[in-house]
Scaffold this active site. Structure first.
Site, PDB file in Angstrom:
ATOM      1  N   CYS A 183       0.908  -0.945  -0.250  1.00 29.37           N
ATOM      2  CA  CYS A 183      -0.249  -0.230   0.365  1.00 29.37           C
ATOM      3  C   CYS A 183       0.810   1.093   0.127  1.00 29.37           C
ATOM      4  CB  CYS A 183      -1.148   0.246   0.900  1.00 29.37           C
ATOM      5  SG  CYS A 183      -1.892  -0.708   1.471  1.00 29.37           S
ATOM      6  N   ARG A 194       3.830   0.098  -4.791  1.00 26.58           N
ATOM      7  CA  ARG A 194       3.806  -0.488  -3.519  1.00 26.58           C
ATOM      8  C   ARG A 194       2.846  -1.622  -3.760  1.00 26.58           C
ATOM      9  NH1 ARG A 194       7.013   1.742   0.357  1.00 26.58           N
ATOM     10  NH2 ARG A 194       5.538   1.086   2.306  1.00 26.58           N
ATOM     11  N   TRP A 207      -2.950  -2.800  -2.048  1.00 22.09           N
ATOM     12  CA  TRP A 207      -2.543  -3.696  -1.868  1.00 22.09           C
ATOM     13  C   TRP A 207      -3.270  -4.812  -0.775  1.00 22.09           C
ATOM     14  CZ3 TRP A 207      -0.333  -7.877   1.139  1.00 22.09           C
ATOM     15  CH2 TRP A 207       1.393  -9.308   0.223  1.00 22.09           C
ATOM     16  N   ASN A 255      -2.130   1.909   5.518  1.00 18.34           N
ATOM     17  CA  ASN A 255      -0.907   0.702   5.217  1.00 18.34           C
ATOM     18  C   ASN A 255      -0.604   0.084   6.460  1.00 18.34           C
ATOM     19  OD1 ASN A 255       1.255  -0.508   4.422  1.00 18.34           O
ATOM     20  ND2 ASN A 255       2.862   1.126   3.950  1.00 18.34           N
ATOM     21  N   GLY A 256      -0.701  -0.883   6.273  1.00 18.68           N
ATOM     22  CA  GLY A 256      -0.660  -1.705   7.368  1.00 18.68           C
ATOM     23  C   GLY A 256      -1.348  -3.373   8.093  1.00 18.68           C
ATOM     24  N   GLU A 273      18.369 -16.571  -8.861  1.00 19.27           N
ATOM     25  CA  GLU A 273      17.712 -15.514  -9.026  1.00 19.27           C
ATOM     26  C   GLU A 273      17.225 -15.306 -10.237  1.00 19.27           C
ATOM     27  OE1 GLU A 273      16.866 -12.270  -7.199  1.00 19.27           O
ATOM     28  OE2 GLU A 273      17.100 -11.158  -8.931  1.00 19.27           O
ATOM     29  N   LYS A 320      13.552 -13.806 -11.330  1.00 18.80           N
ATOM     30  CA  LYS A 320      12.826 -12.895 -11.803  1.00 18.80           C
ATOM     31  C   LYS A 320      12.184 -13.433 -12.806  1.00 18.80           C
ATOM     32  CE  LYS A 320      14.322 -10.254 -10.259  1.00 18.80           C
ATOM     33  NZ  LYS A 320      15.385  -9.805  -9.071  1.00 18.80           N
ATOM     34  N   GLU A 372       8.632 -14.285 -11.313  1.00 20.12           N
ATOM     35  CA  GLU A 372       8.142 -12.854 -10.635  1.00 20.12           C
ATOM     36  C   GLU A 372       7.288 -11.888 -11.543  1.00 20.12           C
ATOM     37  OE1 GLU A 372      10.467 -10.625  -7.017  1.00 20.12           O
ATOM     38  OE2 GLU A 372      11.436 -10.804  -8.973  1.00 20.12           O
ATOM     39  N   HIS A 397      19.246 -35.302  -8.922  1.00  8.84           N
ATOM     40  CA  HIS A 397      18.460 -35.544  -7.493  1.00  8.84           C
ATOM     41  C   HIS A 397      17.007 -35.524  -7.559  1.00  8.84           C
ATOM     42  CE1 HIS A 397      21.746 -37.723  -5.428  1.00  8.84           C
ATOM     43  NE2 HIS A 397      22.879 -36.477  -5.804  1.00  8.84           N
ATOM     44  N   LYS A 400       6.631  -3.983  -3.830  1.00  6.62           N
ATOM     45  CA  LYS A 400       8.142  -3.525  -3.818  1.00  6.62           C
ATOM     46  C   LYS A 400       8.619  -4.187  -2.307  1.00  6.62           C
ATOM     47  CE  LYS A 400      11.943  -1.762  -5.884  1.00  6.62           C
ATOM     48  NZ  LYS A 400      12.572  -2.594  -6.398  1.00  6.62           N
TER      49      LYS A 400
HETATM   50  C1  G6P Z   1       9.752  -8.008  -2.162  1.00  7.82           C
HETATM   51  C2  G6P Z   1      10.147  -7.582  -3.064  1.00  7.82           C
HETATM   52  C3  G6P Z   1      11.474  -8.161  -3.884  1.00  7.82           C
HETATM   53  C4  G6P Z   1      12.554  -7.961  -1.938  1.00  7.82           C
HETATM   54  C5  G6P Z   1      12.083  -8.530  -1.285  1.00  7.82           C
HETATM   55  C6  G6P Z   1      12.468  -8.464  -0.435  1.00  7.82           C
HETATM   56  O1  G6P Z   1       9.557  -9.087  -2.516  1.00  7.82           O
HETATM   57  O2  G6P Z   1       9.128  -7.768  -4.316  1.00  7.82           O
HETATM   58  O3  G6P Z   1      11.895  -8.097  -5.142  1.00  7.82           O
HETATM   59  O4  G6P Z   1      13.877  -8.866  -3.286  1.00  7.82           O
HETATM   60  O5  G6P Z   1      10.668  -7.498  -1.521  1.00  7.82           O
HETATM   61  O6  G6P Z   1      12.748  -7.316  -0.215  1.00  7.82           O
HETATM   62  P1  G6P Z   1      14.096  -6.220   0.877  1.00  7.82           P
HETATM   63  O7  G6P Z   1      13.933  -4.838   0.332  1.00  7.82           O
HETATM   64  O8  G6P Z   1      14.050  -6.536   1.803  1.00  7.82           O
HETATM   65  O9  G6P Z   1      15.246  -6.257  -0.186  1.00  7.82           O
END
Ligand code: G6P
Length: 617
Positions: A2, A27, A84, A110-111, A490, A494, A497, A513, A612
């Site tokens: 949010c 957000r 969100w 937000n929360g 990673e 990606k 996501e 395995h 984010k």
């Molecule tokens: C969310 C974001 C990711 C990020 C993760 C950890 O899931 O979408 O891109 O890697 O949070 O966030 P941080 O701010 O703690 O690195």
């Protein structure tokens, strides 16, 4: 999760709020809304006749924006929210702002209010009427209940009543010249300008209007008028704090001609990496005194404990390998969400490091609190000055990647990896575990990394082409070993996501395995296989999956003729030392995922269900 923005001043607020929400959309983007204090001219008796007009809609901000543009309402005081969903589906009714029974008070939040059910029953029993399924709706009703002429006081009373987390912002037609806010864990900052004042979840929301900010601390409340920002501590006492000047510019927070923020941020990596080295690695000299650790302390370190989530966790995995290899200190890496609940061991001679691009991730914050409560001194690595984790840690190392707006972490990731390299190098030097020659060689190679990243970016079209040939596949396996493994993890993250394709990152040696059972003609296997100490091993692994008819895409060192025999698609990376392939090999994977997602028509900046900065558990 949010995003919040609020403005009061001498300008019309509708565009300010919508512009701010667009910058906060990363957000949360399942619904959005604004509330504007609209003046209908003077009342009899002199006081202003005002009302609060709310415009909200499910979906992305543009859905709400269309209605807001048509609505002939504007005013100089307003609040806005992008949601969100946590409690209640992403519908128009559940979108913020929410109002009390009288419609005089509007609130954004937000929360999560953990005790909202209990509060809702109490409020309902005393006659309050609810229309949404959200936890937030209890807030305007609580303010209505506690209001007796002072909105700030009502907010302070409300804070004593709720459990959970929240950045809360409210306004009322009974106090038309002010906006009040409160913070319990979730981020909230005030922006200060000559034309008025702002509240927001983070700086990019209002960078267009001001670079002067004050961070609102936990349990503080804030009162904004057109000319003043007043902050009150937990006891309700007025405190004074000068604004700091952010060095982020609005240009950083815009797309600057790129199709998406993600692409722009991928291309900004040579700069982000350079900036994160600046002042730390200059002309072959490493200066890292900002770590705040004496040589004695570094020599005595028994263990480094790193915690992180998501992409930051993958940076930690590279950190583990270089710190162990160069500095000979055992390193444990944990997911923050696991660490916080596993009753971890803490010792004075451990170094505790938290990696987080946003500085707000609630699990990382909780893990830090857990470690500190057991006596650990915590060092945070983050990209956001003034973030909660930066302020709650004993020391902070900033990555200087600039604002990252795309939900997927890209440039913050490579900047985190740079800090890991510098840390390993610095510890290795002080502990005498790295020979002078190796030390010099690593530094030379690090200096060349921005140019080598640029070299990869210049060949983005090669990856676009490979994506065009492979995007229809339903299963992707990313295989790597040693420094290629975090890149494999990673790369798979990606792809998941932003393209919503099933992808797994796996240690290549472990593939037999389990994951090998998945491989057939529908599978793409992405092999991260630079010519390093495990090159021969991964080459065999690739042949194993090739024999099962998977399509092979290999990321290899420039000029590696041998691998070419076993691949359907290839991308050559500039050569570097083994450890630094960890950072180089992620660049083609970011671009590859990006182009696959674009081929599938996905929204790469705002992938479904993700946010984010994850400020809820
Ligand atoms: C969310 C974001 C990711 C990020 C993760 C950890 O899931 O979408 O891109 O890697 O949070 O966030 P941080 O701010 O703690 O690195």
């Amino acid at each position: 999760m949010c995003g919040i923005v609020a403005y009061i001043g001498n300008r019309n607020c509708k565009d300010i709020l919508i512009g701010g929400l667009k910058r906060l959309e990363y957000r949360g983007y399942d619904s959005a809304g604004i509330a504007i204090m609209v003046s209908k001219g003077p009342k009899k008796g002199g006081s202003a006749d005002v009302s609060i007009e709310v415009i909200k809609e499910a979906g992305k901000i543009k859905e709400m924006e269309g209605q807001a543009k048509e609505a002939r309402v504007d005013g100089k005081c307003g609040i806005g929210h992008t949601r969100w969903a946590t409690h209640g589906e992403p519908t128009k009714i559940n979108a913020h702002p929410h109002r009390d029974c009288s419609g005089k008070i509007a609130v954004i939040h937000n929360g999560i209010i953990e005790n909202f059910e209990e509060l809702k029953s109490e409020l309902k029993a005393s006659g309050h009427r609810f229309i949404s399924d959200t936890d937030t709706e209890v807030l305007p009703h609580l303010l209505e209940k506690y209001y007796d002429g002072d909105l700030l006081l009502a907010m302070q009373r409300l804070m004593g009543k709720i459990k959970g987390s929240g950045a809360i912002v409210a306004m009322s037609t009974d106090s038309p010249g002010e906006i009040v806010g409160a913070r319990i864990t979730s981020p909230l900052i005030a922006g200060v300008s000559r034309d008025g004042n702002f509240l927001a979840s983070d700086m990019p929301a209002v960078l267009e209007h001001t670079r002067n900010f004050i961070v609102i601390n936990d349990f503080e409340t804030v009162k904004l008028t057109a000319g003043k920002v007043e902050i009150f501590d937990k006891e309700g006492k007025l405190t004074s704090r000068k604004p700091f000047k952010a060095n982020w510019s609005i240009k950083n927070a815009e797309k600057s001609g790129y199709e998406d923020f993600m692409l722009k941020e991928i291309f900004e990596q040579p700069y982000g990496v350079k900036e994160s080295m600046r002042g730390r690695l200059t002309n072959g000299q490493l200066h890292f005194d900002e770590l705040g650790l004496t040589a004695e302390k570094i020599k005595d370190l028994k263990k480094v404990q790193i915690i992180a989530c998501g992409t930051s966790y993958h940076a930690a995995l590279i950190g583990k390998q270089v710190i162990e290899k160069w500095a000979k200190i055992p390193v444990e890496v944990d997911f923050s969400s696991e660490y916080r609940y596993r009753d971890p061991l803490v010792d004075e001679e451990y170094l505790f490091v938290a990696i987080t691009q946003s500085g707000e991730t609630i699990d990382t914050l909780a893990a830090i609190r857990e470690a500190r409560s057991k006596g650990a001194k915590v060092m945070a690595i983050t990209n956001v000055v003034g973030s909660t984790i930066a302020r709650e840690s004993d020391s902070v190392i900033y990555t200087h990647a600039g604002p990252e707006i795309g939900v997927c972490a890209t440039k913050t990731f490579t900047s985190q990896i740079i800090i890991m390299y510098l840390m390993g190098l610095y510890f290795g030097k002080i502990r005498g575990s790295l020979g002078i020659e190796d030390y010099g060689k690593i530094i030379d190679e690090l200096h060349m990394i921005p140019n080598k990243i640029q070299n990869i970016l210049n060949r983005a079209d090669e990856l676009k082409e490979i994506a065009r040939h492979t995007f229809k596949h339903k299963c992707f396996l990313f295989l790597g070993r040693i420094f290629g493994l975090p890149a494999a993890l990673e790369g798979a993250l990606k792809l998941k996501e932003i393209s919503y394709i099933h992808a797994e990152g796996y240690p290549a040696g472990e593939m037999k395995h389990g994951p090998i059972a998945l491989t057939d003609t529908r599978t793409v296997v992405v092999g991260i296989m630079p010519e390093d100490s495990v090159y021969d091993k991964i080459l065999s692994n690739i042949q194993e999956v090739r024999a099962r008819k998977a399509t092979i895409f290999s990321i290899i060192s420039e000029g590696d003729e041998n691998s070419k025999k076993y691949a359907d698609h290839l991308f050559e990376m500039p050569r570097t030392i083994e450890e630094l392939y960890g950072i180089l090999s992620i660049i083609p994977l970011q671009l590859y995922s990006y182009y696959i997602a674009k081929n599938l028509g996905k929204d790469v900046d705002q992938p479904r269900n993700l946010a984010k900065s994850v400020t809820v558990e």
